[in-house]
Design an enzyme around this catalytic site. Structure first.
Site, PDB file in Angstrom:
ATOM      1  N   LYS A  10       0.837  -1.198   0.000  1.00 42.46           N
ATOM      2  CA  LYS A  10       0.000   0.000   0.000  1.00 42.46           C
ATOM      3  C   LYS A  10       0.878   1.257   0.000  1.00 42.46           C
ATOM      4  O   LYS A  10       2.090   1.171   0.223  1.00 42.46           O
ATOM      5  CB  LYS A  10      -0.932  -0.049   1.219  1.00 42.46           C
ATOM      6  CG  LYS A  10      -1.910  -1.241   1.179  1.00 42.46           C
ATOM      7  CD  LYS A  10      -2.813  -1.242   2.404  1.00 42.46           C
ATOM      8  CE  LYS A  10      -3.833  -2.378   2.337  1.00 42.46           C
ATOM      9  NZ  LYS A  10      -4.775  -2.344   3.488  1.00 42.46           N
ATOM     10  N   TYR A  50     -12.634  -2.770  -3.345  1.00 46.03           N
ATOM     11  CA  TYR A  50     -13.194  -2.705  -1.996  1.00 46.03           C
ATOM     12  C   TYR A  50     -14.720  -2.658  -1.995  1.00 46.03           C
ATOM     13  O   TYR A  50     -15.320  -2.083  -1.086  1.00 46.03           O
ATOM     14  CB  TYR A  50     -12.636  -1.485  -1.260  1.00 46.03           C
ATOM     15  CG  TYR A  50     -11.184  -1.637  -0.819  1.00 46.03           C
ATOM     16  CD1 TYR A  50     -10.792  -2.692   0.008  1.00 46.03           C
ATOM     17  CD2 TYR A  50     -10.210  -0.717  -1.205  1.00 46.03           C
ATOM     18  CE1 TYR A  50      -9.470  -2.835   0.418  1.00 46.03           C
ATOM     19  CE2 TYR A  50      -8.883  -0.855  -0.792  1.00 46.03           C
ATOM     20  CZ  TYR A  50      -8.524  -1.915   0.021  1.00 46.03           C
ATOM     21  OH  TYR A  50      -7.220  -2.048   0.441  1.00 46.03           O
ATOM     22  N   ASN A 113      -1.779  -0.062   7.183  1.00 54.55           N
ATOM     23  CA  ASN A 113      -1.296  -1.408   7.512  1.00 54.55           C
ATOM     24  C   ASN A 113      -0.395  -2.062   6.463  1.00 54.55           C
ATOM     25  O   ASN A 113      -0.261  -3.283   6.415  1.00 54.55           O
ATOM     26  CB  ASN A 113      -2.462  -2.313   7.948  1.00 54.55           C
ATOM     27  CG  ASN A 113      -3.503  -2.501   6.866  1.00 54.55           C
ATOM     28  OD1 ASN A 113      -3.324  -2.045   5.741  1.00 54.55           O
ATOM     29  ND2 ASN A 113      -4.577  -3.198   7.185  1.00 54.55           N
ATOM     30  N   HIS A 116      -1.704  -5.551   1.527  1.00 54.04           N
ATOM     31  CA  HIS A 116      -2.986  -6.219   1.329  1.00 54.04           C
ATOM     32  C   HIS A 116      -2.710  -7.646   0.879  1.00 54.04           C
ATOM     33  O   HIS A 116      -1.773  -7.880   0.125  1.00 54.04           O
ATOM     34  CB  HIS A 116      -3.810  -5.504   0.247  1.00 54.04           C
ATOM     35  CG  HIS A 116      -4.973  -6.319  -0.239  1.00 54.04           C
ATOM     36  ND1 HIS A 116      -6.179  -6.354   0.426  1.00 54.04           N
ATOM     37  CD2 HIS A 116      -5.090  -7.169  -1.296  1.00 54.04           C
ATOM     38  CE1 HIS A 116      -6.994  -7.189  -0.220  1.00 54.04           C
ATOM     39  NE2 HIS A 116      -6.361  -7.677  -1.270  1.00 54.04           N
ATOM     40  N   GLU A 127      -9.659 -10.519  -7.577  1.00 51.35           N
ATOM     41  CA  GLU A 127      -8.730  -9.389  -7.482  1.00 51.35           C
ATOM     42  C   GLU A 127      -7.641  -9.449  -8.556  1.00 51.35           C
ATOM     43  O   GLU A 127      -7.256  -8.427  -9.117  1.00 51.35           O
ATOM     44  CB  GLU A 127      -8.100  -9.355  -6.086  1.00 51.35           C
ATOM     45  CG  GLU A 127      -9.119  -8.983  -5.005  1.00 51.35           C
ATOM     46  CD  GLU A 127      -8.565  -9.107  -3.590  1.00 51.35           C
ATOM     47  OE1 GLU A 127      -7.376  -9.467  -3.424  1.00 51.35           O
ATOM     48  OE2 GLU A 127      -9.320  -8.837  -2.638  1.00 51.35           O
TER      49      GLU A 127
HETATM   50  P1  CMP Z   1      -7.250  -4.886   4.182  1.00 49.72           P
HETATM   51  O1  CMP Z   1      -7.629  -6.042   5.019  1.00 49.72           O
HETATM   52  O2  CMP Z   1      -6.108  -4.994   3.252  1.00 49.72           O
HETATM   53  O3  CMP Z   1      -8.539  -4.420   3.360  1.00 49.72           O
HETATM   54  C1  CMP Z   1      -9.536  -3.683   3.994  1.00 49.72           C
HETATM   55  C2  CMP Z   1      -8.887  -2.498   4.617  1.00 49.72           C
HETATM   56  O4  CMP Z   1      -9.754  -1.617   5.255  1.00 49.72           O
HETATM   57  C3  CMP Z   1      -7.959  -2.983   5.729  1.00 49.72           C
HETATM   58  O5  CMP Z   1      -6.901  -3.648   5.148  1.00 49.72           O
HETATM   59  C4  CMP Z   1      -7.660  -1.683   6.416  1.00 49.72           C
HETATM   60  O6  CMP Z   1      -6.654  -0.961   5.729  1.00 49.72           O
HETATM   61  C5  CMP Z   1      -8.986  -0.961   6.238  1.00 49.72           C
HETATM   62  N1  CMP Z   1      -9.731  -1.010   7.490  1.00 49.72           N
HETATM   63  C6  CMP Z   1     -10.372  -2.048   8.027  1.00 49.72           C
HETATM   64  N2  CMP Z   1     -10.962  -1.703   9.179  1.00 49.72           N
HETATM   65  C7  CMP Z   1     -10.664  -0.390   9.365  1.00 49.72           C
HETATM   66  C8  CMP Z   1     -10.989   0.545  10.364  1.00 49.72           C
HETATM   67  N3  CMP Z   1     -11.729   0.201  11.425  1.00 49.72           N
HETATM   68  N4  CMP Z   1     -10.521   1.786  10.225  1.00 49.72           N
HETATM   69  C9  CMP Z   1      -9.764   2.144   9.152  1.00 49.72           C
HETATM   70  N5  CMP Z   1      -9.438   1.289   8.165  1.00 49.72           N
HETATM   71  C10 CMP Z   1      -9.877   0.038   8.275  1.00 49.72           C
END
Ligand code: CMP
Length: 144
Positions: A10, A50, A113, A116, A127
């Protein structure tokens, strides 16, 4: 066909120079890189990627974050690559991700984070088709 998954570094991971490190972890594990590209993700692509999260309160923030800089998108292949990658990446919430996982080692906040990873075989197929044309995926064998 062998199992394949989509892994993305990311924008925060790219900005923090973690691309090589992420690639190294997957290579070291034994998975095979079959596709890789860098792009500024168009909003349309992100909204398809998403689509399950459209109603979440954090969705606008998520799209802004994912378009804040280029992403590096990869396809990795190998035995059980979908579930093993999820383990290597760690819990979505870096506060819960174990040390030794990418998120456990490199991030502290759920909205930054680093990586992905597709969450299922079906998700991975969807995807991969979304982000790659079939001619961008390499079918190569080790030389022996
Ligand atoms: P990922 O699992 O890659 O894909 C969905 C993304 O949504 C996740 O990583 C986070 O980056 C984001 N995400 C999920 N929950 C939250 C949250 N509570 N607040 C902000 N971002 C979120």
């Amino acid at each position: 066909a062998k199992e394949r998954t989509l892994i993305a570094v990311k924008p925060d991971g790219v900005q923090r120079r973690l691309v090589g490190h992420v690639v190294q972890r997957f290579e070291q594990k034994g998975f095979k890189l079959v596709g890789l590209k860098m792009l500024k993700a168009p909003e349309e692509l992100l909204s398809q990627h998403y689509h399950d999260l459209k109603r979440k309160p954090f969705y606008p923030l998520l799209l802004r974050y994912m378009s804040s800089g280029p992403v590096v998108i990869m396809v990795w292949e190998g035995h059980n690559v979908v579930s093993t990658s999820r383990k290597m990446v760690g819990d979505t919430n870096p506060a819960e991700a174990h040390p030794g996982t990418i998120r456990g080692d490199f991030s502290i906040h759920i909205s930054r984070n680093v990586v992905h990873a597709s969450d299922s075989l079906e998700g991975a197929q969807r995807e991969i088709q979304l982000w790659f044309n079939s001619n961008e995926l390499m079918d190569w064998d080790s030389c022996d």
